[in-house]
Motif scaffolding. Structure first.
Motif: not given
Length: 110
Positions: A62-66
């Motif tokens: 549902s979310a990713v870190y960049r």
């Protein structure tokens, strides 16, 4: 395509989302709006994949870190994929449709 990104949405999912929005705008700034809804969708999906580094349609998270979108705050660098799928990409597709004279609310598969 850059014209589709103005104005920015009033709400975002996570803190990384406005940075992705601006990165997409910059990435697509010299690109013309494709004449078809499918062309717009394909271009937006490809650009998102290049800017965020994943296929929005295939990602299960549902979310990713960049890290490149981390500019401070508790959810800094986090990109909320659900917000992109459900709100932001459809908003951009709708804006493209309005430029092309398509009726609002026409479904586009993102």
């Amino acid at each position: 395509m850059a014209v589709l990104f103005d104005p920015e949405p009033a709400t975002w999912g996570l803190r990384g989302d406005p940075h992705v929005w601006r990165a997409l705008r910059d990435h697509l700034s010299g690109t013309a709006v494709p004449p078809s809804a499918n062309g717009v969708t394909a271009l937006l999906r490809a650009a998102f994949s290049e800017v965020v580094g994943l296929d929005l349609a295939e990602a299960e998270a549902s979310a990713v870190y960049r890290e490149q979108y981390a500019h401070g705050g508790m959810s800094s660098g986090m990109v909320h994929l659900e917000t992109w799928r459900e709100n932001l990409m459809p908003l951009l597709a709708e804006r493209a449709g309005a430029l092309q004279g398509r009726p609002p609310g026409r479904a586009v598969d993102l």
